[in-house]
Design a protein around this motif. Structure first.
Motif, short mmCIF file in Angstrom:
data_model
loop_
_atom_site.label_atom_id
_atom_site.label_comp_id
_atom_site.label_asym_id
_atom_site.label_seq_id
_atom_site.Cartn_x
_atom_site.Cartn_y
_atom_site.Cartn_z
N GLY A 239 0.83 -1.20 0.00
CA GLY A 239 0.00 0.00 0.00
C GLY A 239 0.86 1.24 0.00
O GLY A 239 2.10 1.17 -0.03
N TYR A 240 0.19 2.38 0.04
CA TYR A 240 0.86 3.67 0.01
C TYR A 240 0.25 4.55 1.09
O TYR A 240 -0.91 4.95 0.99
CB TYR A 240 0.70 4.31 -1.38
N CYS A 241 1.01 4.80 2.13
CA CYS A 241 0.60 5.75 3.17
C CYS A 241 0.78 7.14 2.57
O CYS A 241 1.92 7.60 2.39
CB CYS A 241 1.44 5.56 4.42
N TYR A 242 -0.34 7.82 2.28
CA TYR A 242 -0.29 9.05 1.49
C TYR A 242 -0.76 10.23 2.33
O TYR A 242 -1.96 10.36 2.64
CB TYR A 242 -1.16 8.89 0.25
N ALA A 243 0.19 11.10 2.71
CA ALA A 243 -0.13 12.20 3.62
C ALA A 243 -1.08 13.22 3.00
O ALA A 243 -1.87 13.84 3.72
CB ALA A 243 1.17 12.88 4.06
N LEU A 244 -1.00 13.42 1.67
CA LEU A 244 -1.83 14.46 1.05
C LEU A 244 -3.32 14.16 1.19
O LEU A 244 -4.14 15.09 1.25
CB LEU A 244 -1.45 14.61 -0.42
N SER A 245 -3.69 12.89 1.24
CA SER A 245 -5.09 12.54 1.42
C SER A 245 -5.36 11.88 2.77
O SER A 245 -6.49 11.48 3.05
CB SER A 245 -5.54 11.60 0.30
N SER A 246 -4.31 11.76 3.59
CA SER A 246 -4.43 11.13 4.92
C SER A 246 -5.12 9.78 4.83
O SER A 246 -6.07 9.48 5.56
CB SER A 246 -5.18 12.05 5.89
N SER A 247 -4.62 8.94 3.92
CA SER A 247 -5.27 7.65 3.70
C SER A 247 -4.27 6.64 3.14
O SER A 247 -3.13 6.99 2.80
CB SER A 247 -6.44 7.80 2.73
#
Length: 317
Positions: A239-247
Motif C-alpha cells: 500500500g501507500y501511506c499518502y499524507a496528502l489525502s491522509s489515507s
C-alpha cells in the motif's frame, strides 16, 4: 646556595632583557668539548641537576627554551611522570600534528597500518599481515576459519549466523548505475512473534508510517505457523501511506498460506498504518511468525524496532 642571583626590576628601570646568567663561549675550535654549563650534583636525598620555576610571564613561560641545536638525553625522559621506564614515557594524552615515522624513518602512506617488528615498528600494507581469521585480497575478504561465523552471537549455528536484522539488496537499478533509492532492499526478521496463549486474538502489525505525516509505500510479509489449526501463515500487504489525502491508497493483500485467515489493513486511532490477520479455526496456541519488509517505490528500509506486533481481541486499535 652555591650561586644565588636575585634580580628585581623596579618601575623606573628600562630593561628589554635580563640575563641572570649569560655565558658566551666561542672561538675555541681546537677544543674537544665546549660546555656552556656543566653541573655535577650528588649525594643529596633528592638531586636536581636543574630545577626551574618559570612563572607569571605575560605571554609565555618557558622552563627550557632551546633556540637552536639538538637536545640530547642519555637516560629516560618522563612527561607527566617522575619515574619514566622507557626512553620516552608520557603519562597522559599525546597529540601529534606531524607524521609518525617507523624504525626506517618512513611515515607510511594512506591505508597502511603500523606493525610491530619485535625490535621496532614498520608501516605495512594491511593485506601483507599474517592473519589467522581473515584474508584480504584486493577489495574482497574471506574467512580462514573452518567453522561458523556469528554476528552478534558467540555460538553460531551455521556458516553465517546473524543475531539481528539482515538487510540485503543493491542500491542501483537494472538500467545502469542510476540510484534506486533503496528500492527492493530486503529487511529480514524486523519483528517476530510467538505465543503459548490459547486465545484467538487478532494480530495487529503497527507500521511506523503516520497517515497524515508520511508518504511512504510499503511491502510487508508475515510468514509462520499456526500450530493449533495446522495452518501456514504467508500473508503480504502492500500500500501507500499518502499524507496528502491522509489515507492508504492502492492497497492490496495476498494470502498465499492457508485460506482461513481474515486479513485487513487500516488506519488506527493514532493515525498509524496497521496490518491485521486472524485465524478462523483453532486458536493462537504456539502461533509463531516473523515480519519481513521490502523497500518499494518511495518507501523506507525498515529495521528492528520500526514495527510493533500487538495481540488484541479488538478489531482495530
Amino acid at each position: 646556595y652555591g650561586l644565588n642571583i636575585n634580580t628585581v626590576r623596579y618601575k623606573e628601570d628600562i630593561v628589554n632583557n635580563i640575563y641572570n646568567i649569560n655565558v658566551r663561549s666561542g672561538g675555541y675550535t681546537s677544543l674537544a668539548n665546549n660546555f656552556g654549563a656543566k653541573l655535577y650534583v650528588a649525594d643529596g636525598v633528592n638531586n636536581y641537576g636543574v630545577y626551574i620555576d618559570a612563572l607569571n610571564g605575560t605571554n609565555s613561560n618557558y622552563a627550557i627554551f632551546a633556540n637552536n641545536g639538538v637536545s640530547f638525553f642519555r637516560d629516560n625522559v618522563g612527561i607527566g611522570t617522575g619515574s619514566p621506564d622507557e626512553a620516552l614515557h608520557v603519562a597522559g594524552n599525546m597529540r601529534l600534528d606531524g607524521a609518525f615515522e617507523d624504525k626506517d624513518g618512513q611515515a607510511g602512506v594512506s591505508g597502511q597500518v603500523l606493525s610491530t617488528t619485535a625490535t621496532g615498528t614498520d608501516w605495512v600494507d594491511i593485506n601483507t599481515l599474517a592473519q589467522n581469521d581473515w584474508a584480504v585480497n584486493g577489495n574482497n575478504m574471506n574467512s580462514l576459519v573452518s567453522g561458523n561465523i556469528g554476528v552478534n552471537n558467540t555460538n553460531p549455528r551455521s556458516k553465517l549466523d546473524v543475531d539481528g536484522v539482515l538487510i540485503e539488496g543493491q542500491n542501483t537499478s537494472m538500467f545502469g548505475n542510476n540510484a534506486n533509492d533503496g528500492s527492493c532492499v530486503l529487511s529480514h526478521g524486523i519483528a517476530t512473534f510467538h505465543t503459548v496463549a490459547t486465545d484467538n486474538n487478532y494480530m495487529h502489525i503497527r507500521l511506523p508510517y503516520v497517515v497524515n505525516v508520511n508518504s511512504n509505500m510499503y511491502h510487508i510479509r508475515a510468514t509462520g505457523y499456526r500450530y493449533r489449526s495446522g495452518k501456514t501463515i504467508d500473508i503480504t500487504w502492500v500500500g501507500y501511506c499518502y499524507a496528502l489525502s491522509s489515507s492508504i491508497i492502492e492497497p492490496n493483500i495476498i494470502n498465499a498460506g492457508s485460506p482461513d485467515f481474515q486479513v485487513a489493513q487500516y488506519v488506527g486511532s493514532d493515525n498509524h498504518i496497521y496490518l491485521r490477520f486472524k485465524g478462523t479455526t483453532g486458536n493462537n496456541y504456539y502461533q509463531s511468525f516473523r515480519i519481513d519488509s521490502m523497500a518499494v517505490g518511495n518507501g523506507s528500509i525498515l529495521k528492528k524496532g520500526d514495527v510493533q506486533i500487538i495481540s488484541s481481541p479488538a478489531l482495530t486499535l
